[in-house]
Design a protein around this motif. Structure first.
Motif, mmCIF file in Angstrom:
data_model
loop_
_atom_site.group_PDB
_atom_site.id
_atom_site.type_symbol
_atom_site.label_atom_id
_atom_site.label_comp_id
_atom_site.label_asym_id
_atom_site.label_seq_id
_atom_site.Cartn_x
_atom_site.Cartn_y
_atom_site.Cartn_z
ATOM 1 N N THR A 154 0.823 -1.206 0.000
ATOM 2 C CA THR A 154 0.000 0.000 0.000
ATOM 3 C C THR A 154 0.854 1.251 0.000
ATOM 4 O O THR A 154 0.559 2.226 -0.705
ATOM 5 C CB THR A 154 -0.947 0.003 1.217
ATOM 6 N N PHE A 167 -9.599 -0.058 5.271
ATOM 7 C CA PHE A 167 -8.945 -1.322 5.587
ATOM 8 C C PHE A 167 -9.892 -2.173 6.430
ATOM 9 O O PHE A 167 -10.434 -1.712 7.420
ATOM 10 C CB PHE A 167 -7.631 -1.065 6.343
ATOM 11 N N THR A 176 -7.884 -4.280 1.540
ATOM 12 C CA THR A 176 -7.721 -2.842 1.328
ATOM 13 C C THR A 176 -8.579 -2.416 0.145
ATOM 14 O O THR A 176 -8.565 -3.055 -0.907
ATOM 15 C CB THR A 176 -6.249 -2.492 1.047
#
Length: 270
Positions: A63, A91, A100
């Protein structure tokens, strides 16, 4: 669910340095370039919605690199989130890791940031669990059309928030309006491949728990003409049924659930 690997290869400034690789499981993505300004040189898809899953240890560095603007590749698809993009990140902890989801709130949230924006643009993709839940309460009045009636109520709520014109507070009118909008030329179903004038492309959204996505882009004047015409037809052809009407002092379909919950992925249903 058709899950594929999404990989970022981060090369260091030193050409002798080892290339680092970060991978997650791609759940799905949607791209709709004409609904916002993705910019870029076209070498990668810049999605309006993206979902992936991995362990927490795998997710965090992936991420971080994705938010830094690095490209992620899955098969023939190269995906990219611009560093200054208007995306929101959520999340969701699941057994074995983390899901995510990143998306553009202005395109997905019921309440728009600019109610009178012209043109009207949004992506209609309610959670499948919500459609099923609402359809159960409408089955007595709508039978086999209950799921479409649930979709129609929410779809009209999206329009209600984005137009100054009043909408008839009747679920049968909502159903009629929703079905007419599907063929009006300004709503676009999901396509798998880019090109050919496709407005909404991607994969995995339905498998991830979202209802079949629909992208809408229409000018305020065109929308006003459409609403007026459909309202006139409704009054001419339909008989109002009291059980399907909404009290006049209420807005269309209040949706109090927090936006991130609205977009959560129901992986047990997917």
């Amino acid at each position: 669910m058709d899950v594929s690997t999404l990989t970022i290869r981060a090369e260091g400034k030193d050409p002798k340095a080892k290339t680092r690789t970060f991978s997650v499981n791609l759940l799905g993505f949607l791209a709709a370039d004409s609904l916002w300004e993705p910019r870029g040189n076209g070498s990668a898809v810049r999605p309006v919605w993206l979902a992936y899953a991995a362990t927490e240890r795998e997710s965090h560095p992936f991420t971080a690199n994705l938010r830094a603007g690095r490209k992620a590749v899955s098969g023939n698809d190269a995906l990219e989130i611009p560093r200054r993009a208007p995306h929101r990140w959520t999340f969701q902890k699941v057994p074995g890791g983390l899901v995510t989801v990143t998306y553009i709130p202005e395109l997905f949230h019921l309440e728009p940031l600019a109610p009178g924006a012209d043109p009207v643009r949004f992506v209609f993709a309610p959670p499948r669990w919500w459609v099923i839940e609402q359809a159960a309460t409408l089955a007595g009045d709508f039978g086999d059309e209950a799921e479409d009636a649930a979709r129609a109520a929410l779809f009209c709520a999206y329009l209600d928030r984005r137009t100054p014109l009043p909408l008839v507070h009747d679920l049968r009118f909502h159903l009629r309006l929703y079905r007419a909008a599907r063929t009006a030329g300004w709503s676009h179903e999901l396509k798998r491949a880019r090109g050919g004038g496709a407005v909404l492309v991607g994969r995995g959204a339905e498998a991830s728990g979202l209802d079949a996505p629909l992208a809408c882009s229409v000018g305020q004047s065109t929308l006003a003409e459409f609403l007026i015409a459909q309202t006139q037809l409704y009054h001419q052809e339909e008989i109002r049924r009291g059980k399907t009407r909404i009290a006049a002092d209420r807005r269309l379909l209040p949706y109090p659930t927090e936006a991130p919950v609205q977009l959560r992925l129901d992986l047990e249903v997917a």
